[in-house]
Scaffold this motif. Structure first.
Motif, PDB file in Angstrom:
ATOM      1  N   GLU A  66       0.821  -1.207   0.000  1.00  0.00           N
ATOM      2  CA  GLU A  66       0.000   0.000   0.000  1.00  0.00           C
ATOM      3  C   GLU A  66       0.856   1.259   0.000  1.00  0.00           C
ATOM      4  OE1 GLU A  66      -3.902   1.543  -0.236  1.00  0.00           O
ATOM      5  OE2 GLU A  66      -3.157  -0.513  -0.346  1.00  0.00           O
ATOM      6  N   ALA A  67       2.050   1.163   0.543  1.00  0.00           N
ATOM      7  CA  ALA A  67       2.955   2.318   0.586  1.00  0.00           C
ATOM      8  C   ALA A  67       3.513   2.658  -0.793  1.00  0.00           C
ATOM      9  CB  ALA A  67       4.105   2.049   1.556  1.00  0.00           C
ATOM     10  N   GLY A  68       3.328   1.748  -1.756  1.00  0.00           N
ATOM     11  CA  GLY A  68       3.790   2.037  -3.110  1.00  0.00           C
ATOM     12  C   GLY A  68       4.833   1.072  -3.627  1.00  0.00           C
ATOM     13  N   ILE A  69       4.788  -0.172  -3.221  1.00  0.00           N
ATOM     14  CA  ILE A  69       5.742  -1.225  -3.611  1.00  0.00           C
ATOM     15  C   ILE A  69       7.157  -0.800  -3.199  1.00  0.00           C
ATOM     16  CG2 ILE A  69       6.398  -2.878  -5.401  1.00  0.00           C
ATOM     17  CD1 ILE A  69       3.329  -2.579  -4.885  1.00  0.00           C
ATOM     18  N   ILE A  70       7.333  -0.694  -1.895  1.00  0.00           N
ATOM     19  CA  ILE A  70       8.637  -0.311  -1.330  1.00  0.00           C
ATOM     20  C   ILE A  70       9.407  -1.589  -1.005  1.00  0.00           C
ATOM     21  CG2 ILE A  70       9.807   0.981   0.482  1.00  0.00           C
ATOM     22  CD1 ILE A  70       8.004   2.654  -1.450  1.00  0.00           C
ATOM     23  N   THR A 114       4.407  -4.428  -9.278  1.00  0.00           N
ATOM     24  CA  THR A 114       5.166  -3.299  -9.823  1.00  0.00           C
ATOM     25  C   THR A 114       4.461  -1.992  -9.492  1.00  0.00           C
ATOM     26  OG1 THR A 114       6.054  -4.628 -11.640  1.00  0.00           O
ATOM     27  CG2 THR A 114       6.024  -2.254 -11.966  1.00  0.00           C
ATOM     28  N   ALA A 115       5.251  -0.947  -9.331  1.00  0.00           N
ATOM     29  CA  ALA A 115       4.688   0.397  -9.172  1.00  0.00           C
ATOM     30  C   ALA A 115       5.438   1.359 -10.072  1.00  0.00           C
ATOM     31  CB  ALA A 115       4.786   0.865  -7.731  1.00  0.00           C
ATOM     32  N   ILE A 116       4.704   2.312 -10.607  1.00  0.00           N
ATOM     33  CA  ILE A 116       5.340   3.472 -11.230  1.00  0.00           C
ATOM     34  C   ILE A 116       5.030   4.678 -10.356  1.00  0.00           C
ATOM     35  CG2 ILE A 116       5.412   2.608 -13.599  1.00  0.00           C
ATOM     36  CD1 ILE A 116       2.859   4.141 -14.195  1.00  0.00           C
ATOM     37  N   GLU A 117       6.065   5.401 -10.006  1.00  0.00           N
ATOM     38  CA  GLU A 117       5.889   6.629  -9.226  1.00  0.00           C
ATOM     39  C   GLU A 117       5.929   7.800 -10.177  1.00  0.00           C
ATOM     40  OE1 GLU A 117       7.918   9.078  -5.483  1.00  0.00           O
ATOM     41  OE2 GLU A 117       8.276   6.912  -5.719  1.00  0.00           O
ATOM     42  N   SER A 123       3.939  15.583  -6.988  1.00  0.00           N
ATOM     43  CA  SER A 123       3.749  15.459  -5.551  1.00  0.00           C
ATOM     44  C   SER A 123       2.602  14.498  -5.257  1.00  0.00           C
ATOM     45  CB  SER A 123       3.441  16.821  -4.928  1.00  0.00           C
ATOM     46  OG  SER A 123       2.143  17.241  -5.315  1.00  0.00           O
ATOM     47  N   GLU A 124       2.528  14.037  -3.990  1.00  0.00           N
ATOM     48  CA  GLU A 124       1.443  13.127  -3.602  1.00  0.00           C
ATOM     49  C   GLU A 124       0.084  13.815  -3.654  1.00  0.00           C
ATOM     50  OE1 GLU A 124       1.960  11.006   0.016  1.00  0.00           O
ATOM     51  OE2 GLU A 124       3.846  10.079  -0.585  1.00  0.00           O
ATOM     52  N   ASP A 125       0.067  15.148  -3.613  1.00  0.00           N
ATOM     53  CA  ASP A 125      -1.194  15.889  -3.647  1.00  0.00           C
ATOM     54  C   ASP A 125      -1.682  16.156  -5.069  1.00  0.00           C
ATOM     55  OD1 ASP A 125      -1.213  16.045  -0.870  1.00  0.00           O
ATOM     56  OD2 ASP A 125      -0.019  17.880  -0.870  1.00  0.00           O
ATOM     57  N   ASP A 126      -0.843  15.836  -6.037  1.00  0.00           N
ATOM     58  CA  ASP A 126      -1.198  16.090  -7.431  1.00  0.00           C
ATOM     59  C   ASP A 126      -2.206  15.042  -7.916  1.00  0.00           C
ATOM     60  OD1 ASP A 126      -0.849  16.123 -10.469  1.00  0.00           O
ATOM     61  OD2 ASP A 126       0.485  17.760  -9.889  1.00  0.00           O
ATOM     62  N   ASP A 127      -3.042  15.400  -8.872  1.00  0.00           N
ATOM     63  CA  ASP A 127      -4.050  14.486  -9.428  1.00  0.00           C
ATOM     64  C   ASP A 127      -3.533  13.690 -10.621  1.00  0.00           C
ATOM     65  OD1 ASP A 127      -6.012  15.250  -7.618  1.00  0.00           O
ATOM     66  OD2 ASP A 127      -6.745  16.886  -8.897  1.00  0.00           O
ATOM     67  N   GLY A 172      -1.357   8.732  -3.551  1.00  0.00           N
ATOM     68  CA  GLY A 172      -1.359   9.935  -4.376  1.00  0.00           C
ATOM     69  C   GLY A 172      -0.663   9.824  -5.710  1.00  0.00           C
ATOM     70  N   ASN A 173       0.660   9.639  -5.704  1.00  0.00           N
ATOM     71  CA  ASN A 173       1.413   9.739  -6.958  1.00  0.00           C
ATOM     72  C   ASN A 173       2.001   8.407  -7.420  1.00  0.00           C
ATOM     73  OD1 ASN A 173       3.286   9.577  -4.883  1.00  0.00           O
ATOM     74  ND2 ASN A 173       4.778  10.930  -5.892  1.00  0.00           N
ATOM     75  N   LYS A 174       1.557   7.303  -6.816  1.00  0.00           N
ATOM     76  CA  LYS A 174       2.078   5.990  -7.195  1.00  0.00           C
ATOM     77  C   LYS A 174       0.950   5.146  -7.777  1.00  0.00           C
ATOM     78  CE  LYS A 174       5.008   6.557  -3.165  1.00  0.00           C
ATOM     79  NZ  LYS A 174       4.294   7.779  -2.716  1.00  0.00           N
ATOM     80  N   ILE A 175       1.249   4.397  -8.821  1.00  0.00           N
ATOM     81  CA  ILE A 175       0.264   3.524  -9.448  1.00  0.00           C
ATOM     82  C   ILE A 175       0.755   2.088  -9.345  1.00  0.00           C
ATOM     83  CG2 ILE A 175      -0.976   2.933 -11.560  1.00  0.00           C
ATOM     84  CD1 ILE A 175      -0.571   5.851 -12.471  1.00  0.00           C
ATOM     85  N   ARG A 176      -0.049   1.248  -8.696  1.00  0.00           N
ATOM     86  CA  ARG A 176       0.291  -0.164  -8.546  1.00  0.00           C
ATOM     87  C   ARG A 176      -0.173  -0.912  -9.797  1.00  0.00           C
ATOM     88  NH1 ARG A 176      -1.291  -2.422  -2.824  1.00  0.00           N
ATOM     89  NH2 ARG A 176      -2.755  -0.750  -3.217  1.00  0.00           N
ATOM     90  N   LEU A 177       0.719  -1.732 -10.355  1.00  0.00           N
ATOM     91  CA  LEU A 177       0.431  -2.490 -11.567  1.00  0.00           C
ATOM     92  C   LEU A 177       0.677  -3.961 -11.278  1.00  0.00           C
ATOM     93  CD1 LEU A 177       2.171  -0.012 -14.017  1.00  0.00           C
ATOM     94  CD2 LEU A 177      -0.296  -0.373 -13.847  1.00  0.00           C
ATOM     95  N   ALA A 178      -0.404  -4.735 -11.134  1.00  0.00           N
ATOM     96  CA  ALA A 178      -0.279  -6.123 -10.672  1.00  0.00           C
ATOM     97  C   ALA A 178      -1.308  -7.004 -11.386  1.00  0.00           C
ATOM     98  CB  ALA A 178      -0.478  -6.186  -9.155  1.00  0.00           C
ATOM     99  N   PRO A 179      -1.012  -7.439 -12.610  1.00  0.00           N
ATOM    100  CA  PRO A 179      -1.961  -8.280 -13.336  1.00  0.00           C
ATOM    101  C   PRO A 179      -1.987  -9.702 -12.787  1.00  0.00           C
ATOM    102  CG  PRO A 179       0.087  -8.114 -14.565  1.00  0.00           C
ATOM    103  CD  PRO A 179       0.223  -7.188 -13.377  1.00  0.00           C
TER     104      PRO A 179
END
Length: 419
Positions: free
Chosen positions: A206-210, A356-359, A363-367, A388-395
């Motif tokens: 949830e933190a962004g694939i850390i 996988t995540a793409i950051e 900023s985290e506040d950006d849309d 906010g600024n991270k997209i999780r990609l997990a097919p």
């Protein structure tokens, strides 16, 4: 949305949920009604690549025919007995898991957070009955930026204000240290002898694939062993082949388990996304501290769940999904990195296996990440931002190379709209 008379099918379903359902989620505006393999379809008949997999619950692909067959066969015989009686499926499932993952005992529950709660209770009970911590003094250490669920006790150890604000007072005995910081944990152990356990995600989802440093879990394992502290590993999202091996924390086939958990938590893909099943695994010294009547669940270990989960695990093994996850994940991230070099917009690509995540470079506040996911949807791929600024990609792990390459094309097409 238009008036009630001219709403699309999707708009009508979304409006109904908004009217009659609690507003505790902010879903992407798509209404799904069918799934097969790596694809889902909405109520208008539009087809999408599913790159969320129900937060990695559908590793085996949507509606896997073997798992659905096991569901139907068991549902026609017996679904629920409660644990007031034995059933003929629970023991087989417990044996299967214990032999596969290398533990003496399994305790089957339903949701992931139920399994986390079970692990925390086990840890405390062990601390009092085995380690000898004074009554009500046991502490459990969590890594910062964790996500283990949303119950009061679990959010008591969260530093995410979205999860905690307005829900206090919180449960005592929960301590936090920075993730991926062995020294911080060592210092805490040296200063506090009431520490019973350390719970951690091998990769923070949830933190962004850390992803922690190589050797982090092994070092934590050594500290726990030296200080007689239980290592609790939450593999609810990372387990069941998601990261390119059956578990992210240790190799279950190896003779030496340098980072093996004392308490292992599983969920999500344990049933292939068919129904809620979770489990906690531990050896006798830990598991047998809980006696009859001290913990349980009406649906925990029900025969329907057990039959489904055995088949779901066997599918992972029979179809080589861990190896496929590793190979496809490497191809996918290489493609994403190439897109990032050519288009910009992406600050970092990170992951392991098909987690996988793409950051996004904002900023985290950006849309931006939310708007990118809306564009993904428009082009036939579903994903969701986190933090906010991270997209999780997990097919789903059944994805093949041609589908990976097609997905990369959709991702590039979508990102070009923002360049």
């Amino acid at each position: 949305m238009g008036t009630q008379a001219n709403l699309t099918k999707s708009e009508a379903f979304i409006a109904k949920e908004s009217q009659y359902g609690a507003h505790n989620y902010h879903p992407l505006p798509v209404v799904l009604e069918k799934g097969e393999g790596v694809f889902v379809w909405d109520v208008e008949g539009n087809k999408y690549f599913d790159f969320l997999s129900a937060y990695s619950a559908v590793n085996q692909g949507h509606c896997h025919p073997r798992i659905i067959r096991a569901l139907n066969e068991q549902a026609a015989k017996l679904t629920l007995t409660s644990r007031a009686f034995y059933n003929n499926k629970l023991g087989d499932f417990e044996e299967y898991m214990c032999e596969l993952f290398g533990y003496d005992k399994a305790l089957v529950m339903n949701s992931g957070v139920e399994a986390v709660e079970t692990a925390l209770k086990l840890c405390r009970k062990w601390a009092y009955t085995v380690k000898g911590v004074a009554a009500d003094q046991a502490k459990i250490v969590f890594a910062k930026d964790n996500f283990h669920g949303r119950t009061i006790s679990v959010i008591s150890a969260s530093n995410d204000e979205t999860s905690t604000k307005g829900f206090g007072p919180f449960v005592s005995g929960m301590v936090q240290v920075p993730y991926n910081d062995v020294q911080a944990f060592a210092q805490l152990l040296a200063s506090d002898k009431n520490i019973a356990g350390f719970i951690v995600e091998p990769i923070q989802g949830e933190a962004g694939i850390i992803i922690p440093d190589e050797g982090y879990l092994r070092a934590i394992r050594e500290l726990c062993t030296i200080n007689n502290v239980l290592l609790i590993v939450d593999e609810i999202q990372t387990g069941i082949a998601r990261t390119g091996s059956l578990l992210a924390s240790y190799d279950v086939s190896a003779k030496e388990h340098g980072s093996k958990a004392d308490i292992l938590i599983l969920g999500k893909a344990l049933s292939g996304g068919v129904l809620p099943v979770s489990a906690v695994l531990a050896d006798d010294e830990i598991m047998l501290t809980i006696k009859p009547g001290e913990h349980g669940s009406t649906y925990g270990g029900n025969p329907l769940a057990c039959a489904v989960a055995v088949e779901a695990l066997q599918v992972v093994l029979d179809e080589g999904l861990a190896a496929n996850s590793k190979k496809m994940g490497e191809i996918f991230r290489a493609g994403l990195e190439d897109i990032a070099r050519r288009l910009g917009l992406i600050k970092e690509v990170r992951g392991k296996g098909l987690l996988t995540a793409i950051e996004m470079d904002c900023s985290e506040d950006d849309d931006l990440a939310w708007n990118v996911c809306l564009k993904f949807k428009e082009n036939g791929l579903l994903a969701k931002p986190t933090h906010g600024n991270k997209i999780r990609l997990a097919p789903p792990l059944v994805i093949n190379q041609a589908q990976i390459e097609e997905s990369l094309g959709l991702i590039e097409k979508s990102l070009k709209s923002f360049v």
